[in-house]
Design a protein around this motif. Structure first.
Motif, PDB file in Angstrom:
ATOM      1  N   LYS A 153       0.826  -1.207   0.000  1.00  7.85           N
ATOM      2  CA  LYS A 153       0.000   0.000   0.000  1.00  7.85           C
ATOM      3  C   LYS A 153       0.859   1.255   0.000  1.00  7.85           C
ATOM      4  CE  LYS A 153      -3.723   2.210   2.660  1.00  7.85           C
ATOM      5  NZ  LYS A 153      -4.618   2.058   3.850  1.00  7.85           N
ATOM      6  N   SER A 154       1.916   1.267   0.798  1.00  5.18           N
ATOM      7  CA  SER A 154       2.798   2.421   0.875  1.00  5.18           C
ATOM      8  C   SER A 154       3.492   2.689  -0.461  1.00  5.18           C
ATOM      9  CB  SER A 154       3.842   2.193   1.978  1.00  5.18           C
ATOM     10  OG  SER A 154       4.761   3.248   2.030  1.00  5.18           O
TER      11      SER A 154
ATOM     12  N   LYS B  60       0.819   4.030  -3.017  1.00  5.03           N
ATOM     13  CA  LYS B  60       0.405   5.414  -2.747  1.00  5.03           C
ATOM     14  C   LYS B  60       1.526   6.404  -3.060  1.00  5.03           C
ATOM     15  CE  LYS B  60      -3.446   5.121   0.416  1.00  5.03           C
ATOM     16  NZ  LYS B  60      -4.049   5.671   1.640  1.00  5.03           N
TER      17      LYS B  60
ATOM     18  N   TRP C 270      -4.786   2.316  -5.354  1.00  4.23           N
ATOM     19  CA  TRP C 270      -4.068   3.269  -4.504  1.00  4.23           C
ATOM     20  C   TRP C 270      -3.259   4.278  -5.307  1.00  4.23           C
ATOM     21  CZ3 TRP C 270      -2.673  -1.760  -1.736  1.00  4.23           C
ATOM     22  CH2 TRP C 270      -3.573  -2.015  -0.694  1.00  4.23           C
TER      23      TRP C 270
ATOM     24  N   LYS D 249      -2.387   7.459  -7.735  1.00  2.00           N
ATOM     25  CA  LYS D 249      -2.999   8.759  -7.995  1.00  2.00           C
ATOM     26  C   LYS D 249      -3.636   8.771  -9.377  1.00  2.00           C
ATOM     27  CE  LYS D 249       0.225  11.210  -4.966  1.00  2.00           C
ATOM     28  NZ  LYS D 249       1.340  12.204  -4.894  1.00  2.00           N
TER      29      LYS D 249
END
Length: 425
Positions: free
Chosen positions: A366-367, A370, A383, A385
């Motif tokens: 996830k990190s 993102k 996740w 942009k």
């Protein structure tokens, strides 16, 4: 002869009607009296607040209930809650007056205590701590300064209120559907002592524990609802042993990890049932990323069929437009999501070296997504942009199911609902 011929004509006219058989009554479906289910490790605990694997959930989901539950479509609905009202930071719940396995009546006071119990230092459920983090008084209970949550109040026999430190959201209701917050009466633990799980394991789920032989088997008896009178969980050291037991009809239900599908003989493959659970998997691509490549010659249907031997359907997604061809794809995946891992590994195999798979913990995946530091992953949420998604397959729980039974359903986490098991006529 003349006086009889009108009667003869009448009889002949009625013959077709007499030959028409009466409509068959629908078969009466009854649950089998006893069912055996394979587990691949003996539970370390039967406390739902501490359960963290399918072998422990198999017990907890059928012995205990939660305040809310997830439907196969992913909606949050009341389980032990008959009515709710929300006012900013407070939710007021009306509790169904169900009976537990020991005959006790469920009420608001019992639920209030059960919500505090997982936070006691003697239990120390990290999962419950995260789920209840927004409830007033959590820290005081964790540090043993208070026994019960100050944010949980009993209004009357069947009504309680929960006050949070922030506004009540659908996410909190979803938290109350988590098995870690199943309603275990405080008395079960306090009166049962060190071995309370063997002697005082009572919930509203419809089944109660009869015996537990460590590293052997567990037996449960139904006290309410439909389903087999007795369910036995039999421990096998590996999938191959459980598969052999299924072939010998020693067990009727065996969980199948998606990565183990290739070990199921072809003649048994039709008996692998894909039971519905909430959610879908999708390929998520970061638009204009230089480290992904799209191969339109491979359809989603071919990919999913190859991954699951046709047992899980494809969602018929299409490769999105607007993604540059570039270097061979590095495909990331949540290492704990078995279905996603199998999909990723299958694509790498089909593309023969043009796809590299990297499995990571969900938090790290996830990190990276993102932060736009990766180009593609398989998951449930976009996740990126600026990301494009391609639906792949619905989430399913794979089980070998004996032809002797039908109607089997799974809870939201893929565990068999014993009340759904019926005999096949």
């Amino acid at each position: 002869m003349r006086r009889w011929w009108p009667w003869l004509l009448l009889v002949l006219a009625l013959v077709p009607a007499l030959l028409i058989s009466k409509p068959k009554a629908p078969p009466i479906v009854t649950p089998p009296s006893r069912v055996s289910e394979a587990i691949l490790a003996n539970p370390r605990t039967l406390d739902p607040a501490l359960a963290d694997n399918p072998n422990e959930w198999a017990v907890d989901m059928n012995v205990f209930d939660t305040l809310y539950r997830l439907t196969p479509g992913g909606q949050v609905v009341g389980d032990l809650v008959s009515h709710q009202s929300i006012s900013n930071k407070t939710i007021t719940l009306t509790i169904l007056p169900k009976r537990l396995g020991n005959g006790a009546r469920l009420g608001a006071s019992m639920v209030a205590g059960a919500l505090s119990r997982p936070l006691w230092p003697s239990v120390g459920s990290t999962q419950a701590r995260a789920l209840l983090a927004a409830v007033k008084g959590v820290h005081a209970v964790e540090t043993h300064n208070q026994t019960y949550l100050s944010g949980v109040s009993v209004v009357n026999q069947d009504t309680l209120s929960i006050t949070l430190t922030k506004s009540v959201t659908p996410a909190f209701l979803r938290a109350l559907a988590n098995p870690a917050l199943a309603i275990v009466p405080v008395e079960d633990q306090t009166h049962g002592g060190r071995y309370w799980q063997l002697t005082n394991l009572y919930g509203t789920g419809g089944y109660r524990l009869i015996s537990w032989i460590p590293n052997g088997s567990l037996s449960f008896q139904r006290f309410s609802g439909r389903g087999p009178e007795t369910v036995n969980l039999v421990d096998y050291s590996n999938f191959q042993e459980a598969l052999l037991a299924f072939q010998n009809q020693a067990v009727w239900l065996v969980p199948v990890d998606p990565a183990q599908l290739d070990r199921v003989p072809g003649k048994l493959l039709p008996q692998v049932k894909a039971l519905q659970t909430p959610g879908n998997l999708q390929l998520v691509l970061r638009l204009h990323s230089a480290n992904i490549a799209i191969y339109p010659r491979l359809s989603t249907q071919e990919w999913v069929k190859a991954a699951f031997r046709g047992r899980i359907p494809s969602l018929k997604g299409r490769w999105p437009a607007g993604v540059r061809r570039g270097k061979p794809m590095t495909l990331y995946v949540n290492q704990s999501q078995a279905e996603a891992v199998v999909l990723a590994d299958t694509l790498a195999h089909l593309e023969k070296g043009r796809v590299t798979v990297k499995a990571l913990p969900e938090s790290m995946l996830k990190s990276l997504a993102k932060g736009n530091k990766i180009g593609a992953y398989i998951g449930q949420v976009n996740w990126f942009k600026k990301g494009a998604t391609m639906p792949l397959a619905p989430l399913r729980a794979l089980w070998l199911v004996s032809p002797k039974i039908q109607g089997v359903r799974a809870f939201s986490n893929g565990i068999i609902d014993w009340h759904s098991i019926q005999s096949k006529s």
